[in-house]
Design a protein around this motif. Structure first.
Motif, PDB file in Angstrom:
ATOM      1  N   LYS A   4      18.449  -4.899   0.194  1.00 54.00           N
ATOM      2  CA  LYS A   4      17.329  -5.771  -0.163  1.00 54.00           C
ATOM      3  C   LYS A   4      17.048  -5.613  -1.657  1.00 54.00           C
ATOM      4  CE  LYS A   4      12.763  -7.063   1.384  1.00 54.00           C
ATOM      5  NZ  LYS A   4      11.651  -6.772   2.254  1.00 54.00           N
ATOM      6  N   THR A   5      17.081  -6.712  -2.405  1.00 49.87           N
ATOM      7  CA  THR A   5      16.927  -6.634  -3.861  1.00 49.87           C
ATOM      8  C   THR A   5      15.483  -6.752  -4.331  1.00 49.87           C
ATOM      9  OG1 THR A   5      17.342  -9.000  -4.087  1.00 49.87           O
ATOM     10  CG2 THR A   5      19.252  -7.521  -4.271  1.00 49.87           C
ATOM     11  N   HIS A   6      14.550  -7.102  -3.433  1.00 44.52           N
ATOM     12  CA  HIS A   6      13.146  -7.169  -3.830  1.00 44.52           C
ATOM     13  C   HIS A   6      12.255  -7.200  -2.595  1.00 44.52           C
ATOM     14  CE1 HIS A   6      12.333 -11.372  -2.726  1.00 44.52           C
ATOM     15  NE2 HIS A   6      13.601 -11.580  -3.063  1.00 44.52           N
TER      16      HIS A   6
ATOM     17  N   THR B  20       0.830  -1.213   0.000  1.00 48.28           N
ATOM     18  CA  THR B  20       0.000   0.000   0.000  1.00 48.28           C
ATOM     19  C   THR B  20       0.863   1.260   0.000  1.00 48.28           C
ATOM     20  OG1 THR B  20      -0.168  -0.006   2.415  1.00 48.28           O
ATOM     21  CG2 THR B  20      -1.953  -1.087   1.187  1.00 48.28           C
ATOM     22  N   HIS B  21       2.103   1.171   0.483  1.00 50.18           N
ATOM     23  CA  HIS B  21       2.980   2.347   0.487  1.00 50.18           C
ATOM     24  C   HIS B  21       4.290   2.126  -0.282  1.00 50.18           C
ATOM     25  CE1 HIS B  21       4.147   0.007   4.069  1.00 50.18           C
ATOM     26  NE2 HIS B  21       5.361   0.430   3.811  1.00 50.18           N
ATOM     27  N   ALA B  22       4.604   0.905  -0.672  1.00 49.41           N
ATOM     28  CA  ALA B  22       5.795   0.616  -1.487  1.00 49.41           C
ATOM     29  C   ALA B  22       5.402  -0.398  -2.548  1.00 49.41           C
ATOM     30  CB  ALA B  22       6.920   0.063  -0.622  1.00 49.41           C
ATOM     31  N   ARG B  23       5.452   0.014  -3.814  1.00 48.59           N
ATOM     32  CA  ARG B  23       5.080  -0.896  -4.895  1.00 48.59           C
ATOM     33  C   ARG B  23       5.983  -2.117  -4.900  1.00 48.59           C
ATOM     34  NH1 ARG B  23       4.321   2.307 -10.414  1.00 48.59           N
ATOM     35  NH2 ARG B  23       4.190   0.163 -11.024  1.00 48.59           N
ATOM     36  N   PRO B  24       5.477  -3.250  -5.383  1.00 48.31           N
ATOM     37  CA  PRO B  24       6.344  -4.423  -5.526  1.00 48.31           C
ATOM     38  C   PRO B  24       7.520  -4.079  -6.447  1.00 48.31           C
ATOM     39  CG  PRO B  24       4.057  -5.025  -5.851  1.00 48.31           C
ATOM     40  CD  PRO B  24       4.099  -3.536  -5.786  1.00 48.31           C
ATOM     41  N   TYR B  25       8.726  -4.513  -6.088  1.00 49.31           N
ATOM     42  CA  TYR B  25       9.898  -4.216  -6.913  1.00 49.31           C
ATOM     43  C   TYR B  25      10.911  -5.348  -6.859  1.00 49.31           C
ATOM     44  CZ  TYR B  25      12.542  -3.215  -2.644  1.00 49.31           C
ATOM     45  OH  TYR B  25      13.172  -3.318  -1.429  1.00 49.31           O
ATOM     46  N   ARG B  26      11.773  -5.362  -7.875  1.00 47.85           N
ATOM     47  CA  ARG B  26      12.942  -6.253  -7.922  1.00 47.85           C
ATOM     48  C   ARG B  26      14.067  -5.447  -8.556  1.00 47.85           C
ATOM     49  NH1 ARG B  26      13.237 -12.037  -8.437  1.00 47.85           N
ATOM     50  NH2 ARG B  26      11.036 -11.933  -8.901  1.00 47.85           N
ATOM     51  N   ILE B  27      15.228  -5.437  -7.939  1.00 44.45           N
ATOM     52  CA  ILE B  27      16.387  -4.737  -8.463  1.00 44.45           C
ATOM     53  C   ILE B  27      17.275  -5.768  -9.153  1.00 44.45           C
ATOM     54  CG2 ILE B  27      18.449  -3.390  -7.902  1.00 44.45           C
ATOM     55  CD1 ILE B  27      16.911  -2.397  -5.402  1.00 44.45           C
ATOM     56  N   ALA B  28      17.500  -5.577 -10.446  1.00 41.88           N
ATOM     57  CA  ALA B  28      18.356  -6.493 -11.193  1.00 41.88           C
ATOM     58  C   ALA B  28      19.809  -6.143 -10.904  1.00 41.88           C
ATOM     59  CB  ALA B  28      18.075  -6.385 -12.684  1.00 41.88           C
ATOM     60  N   GLN B  29      20.617  -7.150 -10.615  1.00 38.05           N
ATOM     61  CA  GLN B  29      22.034  -6.939 -10.346  1.00 38.05           C
ATOM     62  C   GLN B  29      22.854  -7.776 -11.315  1.00 38.05           C
ATOM     63  OE1 GLN B  29      22.332  -7.950  -6.160  1.00 38.05           O
ATOM     64  NE2 GLN B  29      22.179  -5.790  -5.631  1.00 38.05           N
ATOM     65  N   PHE B  30      23.849  -7.148 -11.892  1.00 38.76           N
ATOM     66  CA  PHE B  30      24.709  -7.832 -12.838  1.00 38.76           C
ATOM     67  C   PHE B  30      26.129  -7.863 -12.297  1.00 38.76           C
ATOM     68  CE2 PHE B  30      21.325  -5.868 -15.341  1.00 38.76           C
ATOM     69  CZ  PHE B  30      20.838  -6.988 -15.996  1.00 38.76           C
ATOM     70  N   GLY B  31      26.869  -8.885 -12.654  1.00 38.99           N
ATOM     71  CA  GLY B  31      28.260  -8.974 -12.243  1.00 38.99           C
ATOM     72  C   GLY B  31      28.390  -9.425 -10.799  1.00 38.99           C
ATOM     73  N   ARG B  32      29.564  -9.268 -10.268  1.00 39.16           N
ATOM     74  CA  ARG B  32      29.827  -9.670  -8.887  1.00 39.16           C
ATOM     75  C   ARG B  32      29.210  -8.686  -7.907  1.00 39.16           C
ATOM     76  NH1 ARG B  32      36.104 -11.437  -8.588  1.00 39.16           N
ATOM     77  NH2 ARG B  32      36.149 -12.478 -10.592  1.00 39.16           N
ATOM     78  N   LYS B  33      28.720  -9.225  -6.802  1.00 48.89           N
ATOM     79  CA  LYS B  33      28.175  -8.376  -5.749  1.00 48.89           C
ATOM     80  C   LYS B  33      29.307  -7.900  -4.851  1.00 48.89           C
ATOM     81  CE  LYS B  33      23.734 -10.701  -5.468  1.00 48.89           C
ATOM     82  NZ  LYS B  33      22.834 -11.453  -4.612  1.00 48.89           N
TER      83      LYS B  33
END
Length: 193
Positions: A44-46, A23-36
Protein backbone atom coordinates in the motif's frame (compact mmCIF):
# COMPACT_ATOMS: atom_id res chain seq x y z
CA UNK A 1 0.31 43.25 -25.41
CA UNK A 2 -3.02 42.46 -23.76
CA UNK A 3 -3.28 43.02 -20.03
CA UNK A 4 -4.71 40.29 -17.87
CA UNK A 5 -7.64 41.42 -15.75
CA UNK A 6 -8.03 39.97 -12.26
CA UNK A 7 -10.42 37.03 -12.21
CA UNK A 8 -11.90 35.35 -9.15
CA UNK A 9 -12.66 31.62 -9.38
CA UNK A 10 -15.44 29.69 -7.66
CA UNK A 11 -14.54 26.08 -6.99
CA UNK A 12 -14.71 23.24 -4.51
CA UNK A 13 -11.34 22.35 -3.02
CA UNK A 14 -10.16 18.89 -2.03
CA UNK A 15 -9.03 18.34 1.57
CA UNK A 16 -7.60 15.43 3.49
CA UNK A 17 -10.60 13.68 5.01
CA UNK A 18 -10.17 12.52 8.61
CA UNK A 19 -9.98 8.76 9.02
CA UNK A 20 -10.17 6.88 12.32
CA UNK A 21 -6.93 5.11 11.37
CA UNK A 22 -5.07 8.47 11.61
CA UNK A 23 -5.26 8.26 15.42
CA UNK A 24 -2.68 5.44 15.35
CA UNK A 25 -1.08 5.80 11.86
CA UNK A 26 -0.20 9.24 10.52
CA UNK A 27 -1.29 10.05 6.97
CA UNK A 28 1.47 8.95 4.57
CA UNK A 29 2.40 8.55 0.91
CA UNK A 30 5.36 6.48 -0.28
CA UNK A 31 7.00 7.92 -3.39
CA UNK A 32 8.03 5.27 -5.91
CA UNK A 33 10.39 5.85 -8.78
CA UNK A 34 11.10 3.67 -11.79
CA UNK A 35 9.36 0.44 -12.64
CA UNK A 36 7.34 -1.35 -10.00
CA UNK A 37 8.39 -4.88 -9.19
CA UNK A 38 5.69 -7.49 -8.73
CA UNK A 39 6.49 -7.65 -5.01
CA UNK A 40 5.87 -3.86 -4.74
CA UNK A 41 2.45 -4.00 -6.39
CA UNK A 42 0.83 -5.41 -3.24
CA UNK A 43 2.40 -2.80 -0.95
CA UNK A 44 0.00 0.00 0.00
CA UNK A 45 1.61 3.28 -1.12
CA UNK A 46 -0.61 5.63 0.92
CA UNK A 47 -3.42 5.87 3.43
CA UNK A 48 -4.70 9.24 2.19
CA UNK A 49 -8.38 9.88 1.60
CA UNK A 50 -9.40 13.17 0.03
CA UNK A 51 -12.85 14.69 -0.26
CA UNK A 52 -14.25 17.86 -1.79
CA UNK A 53 -15.22 20.50 0.72
CA UNK A 54 -18.93 21.12 1.24
CA UNK A 55 -18.82 24.79 0.31
CA UNK A 56 -17.92 26.52 -2.92
CA UNK A 57 -14.79 28.54 -2.20
CA UNK A 58 -13.97 31.82 -3.87
CA UNK A 59 -10.31 32.08 -4.78
CA UNK A 60 -9.57 35.76 -5.17
CA UNK A 61 -7.19 37.06 -7.78
CA UNK A 62 -5.12 39.66 -5.93
CA UNK A 63 -3.43 41.22 -8.94
CA UNK A 64 -3.50 44.96 -8.51
CA UNK A 65 -3.11 44.70 -4.72
CA UNK A 66 0.66 44.80 -4.83
CA UNK A 67 1.08 48.40 -3.67
CA UNK A 68 3.67 48.84 -0.92
CA UNK A 69 1.91 49.14 2.41
CA UNK A 70 -1.39 47.65 1.17
CA UNK A 71 -3.24 46.94 4.43
CA UNK A 72 -5.38 44.13 2.96
CA UNK A 73 -2.66 41.48 3.29
CA UNK A 74 -0.07 41.18 6.06
CA UNK A 75 2.19 38.33 7.14
CA UNK A 76 0.74 38.43 10.66
CA UNK A 77 -2.93 38.39 9.63
CA UNK A 78 -2.86 36.43 6.35
CA UNK A 79 0.44 34.54 6.28
CA UNK A 80 1.44 36.32 3.06
CA UNK A 81 1.92 39.74 1.52
CA UNK A 82 1.54 40.60 -2.12
CA UNK A 83 4.23 42.89 -3.51
CA UNK A 84 5.63 43.80 -6.88
CA UNK A 85 9.37 43.19 -7.08
CA UNK A 86 11.68 43.28 -10.09
CA UNK A 87 11.64 40.04 -12.07
CA UNK A 88 14.16 37.36 -11.08
CA UNK A 89 17.55 37.19 -12.75
CA UNK A 90 16.18 34.46 -14.97
CA UNK A 91 12.68 34.01 -16.31
CA UNK A 92 12.99 31.16 -18.80
CA UNK A 93 11.11 28.15 -17.33
CA UNK A 94 13.93 25.84 -18.43
CA UNK A 95 16.29 27.64 -16.05
CA UNK A 96 14.12 26.61 -13.10
CA UNK A 97 15.04 22.97 -13.78
CA UNK A 98 18.69 23.60 -12.80
CA UNK A 99 18.98 23.22 -8.99
CA UNK A 100 22.39 24.95 -8.87
CA UNK A 101 21.00 27.95 -10.74
CA UNK A 102 18.08 28.22 -8.31
CA UNK A 103 20.35 27.81 -5.28
CA UNK A 104 22.91 30.40 -6.41
CA UNK A 105 20.78 32.98 -8.26
CA UNK A 106 17.08 32.77 -7.45
CA UNK A 107 17.09 31.90 -3.72
CA UNK A 108 19.37 34.81 -2.72
CA UNK A 109 16.82 37.14 -4.34
CA UNK A 110 14.04 35.46 -2.33
CA UNK A 111 16.07 35.84 0.86
CA UNK A 112 16.51 39.56 0.17
CA UNK A 113 12.75 39.93 -0.33
CA UNK A 114 12.05 38.25 3.01
CA UNK A 115 14.55 40.53 4.77
CA UNK A 116 12.72 43.48 3.25
CA UNK A 117 9.27 42.26 4.36
CA UNK A 118 9.95 41.08 7.93
CA UNK A 119 11.02 43.77 10.37
CA UNK A 120 14.23 43.14 12.31
CA UNK A 121 15.46 40.22 10.20
CA UNK A 122 19.19 40.14 9.61
CA UNK A 123 19.54 36.61 8.22
CA UNK A 124 17.38 34.34 6.07
CA UNK A 125 18.06 30.75 5.06
CA UNK A 126 15.88 28.88 2.60
CA UNK A 127 16.72 25.35 3.69
CA UNK A 128 14.28 23.38 1.61
CA UNK A 129 12.50 24.21 -1.62
CA UNK A 130 10.60 22.52 -4.41
CA UNK A 131 9.53 23.46 -7.94
CA UNK A 132 6.05 22.33 -8.98
CA UNK A 133 5.56 21.82 -12.69
CA UNK A 134 4.53 19.27 -15.27
CA UNK A 135 7.61 17.07 -15.60
CA UNK A 136 9.06 16.21 -18.97
CA UNK A 137 10.02 12.60 -19.71
CA UNK A 138 13.68 13.59 -19.27
CA UNK A 139 12.99 15.12 -15.82
CA UNK A 140 11.09 12.00 -14.76
CA UNK A 141 14.09 9.87 -15.75
CA UNK A 142 16.52 12.13 -13.84
CA UNK A 143 14.38 11.72 -10.68
CA UNK A 144 15.19 15.25 -9.51
CA UNK A 145 13.80 15.45 -5.92
CA UNK A 146 13.45 19.23 -6.17
CA UNK A 147 10.84 19.05 -8.96
CA UNK A 148 7.34 17.87 -8.07
CA UNK A 149 4.20 17.53 -10.16
CA UNK A 150 1.28 19.87 -9.55
CA UNK A 151 -0.73 19.29 -6.38
CA UNK A 152 -4.37 18.31 -6.72
CA UNK A 153 -5.49 19.06 -3.17
CA UNK A 154 -5.01 21.64 -0.42
CA UNK A 155 -1.69 21.01 1.34
CA UNK A 156 1.59 22.36 2.64
CA UNK A 157 4.86 20.72 1.70
CA UNK A 158 6.24 20.09 5.18
CA UNK A 159 6.43 16.32 4.68
CA UNK A 160 8.42 16.52 1.46
CA UNK A 161 11.58 17.89 3.05
CA UNK A 162 15.15 16.70 3.17
CA UNK A 163 14.82 16.32 6.96
CA UNK A 164 13.41 13.20 8.57
CA UNK A 165 9.68 13.15 9.23
CA UNK A 166 8.69 15.00 12.44
CA UNK A 167 12.05 16.81 12.73
CA UNK A 168 11.60 19.70 15.16
CA UNK A 169 12.34 23.24 14.06
CA UNK A 170 15.31 23.49 16.45
CA UNK A 171 16.75 20.24 15.04
CA UNK A 172 16.37 21.65 11.52
CA UNK A 173 18.42 24.69 12.54
CA UNK A 174 21.11 22.36 13.91
CA UNK A 175 21.01 20.21 10.72
CA UNK A 176 21.26 23.06 8.23
CA UNK A 177 23.43 25.54 10.17
CA UNK A 178 25.60 23.40 12.45
CA UNK A 179 28.33 26.03 12.96
CA UNK A 180 25.86 28.82 13.84
CA UNK A 181 23.10 26.82 15.57
CA UNK A 182 24.14 27.55 19.16
CA UNK A 183 24.29 31.31 18.54
CA UNK A 184 21.05 31.35 16.51
CA UNK A 185 19.08 29.30 19.03
CA UNK A 186 20.05 31.78 21.77
CA UNK A 187 18.12 34.46 19.88
CA UNK A 188 14.74 34.74 18.16
CA UNK A 189 14.18 32.59 15.09
CA UNK A 190 11.11 31.96 12.96
CA UNK A 191 10.22 29.32 10.40
CA UNK A 192 8.00 30.42 7.51
CA UNK A 193 6.43 27.68 5.42
Amino acid sequence: MASTAPTDIQTKLKYLQWQASYTHARPYRIAQFGRKRKSDQKQKTHNLVFAEGDDIEIIRDVRGAEGKGDPRFTLDANGFVYRKYPPPLFTDPKEFAAPDHIQNAFLPQCEDMLKNEIEGVDRVLIFDWKIRKRKSAKERRKKNPDILSFARQVHIDTILTKDELATSFMARVRNHLPKDAHHLLDGRIQMIK
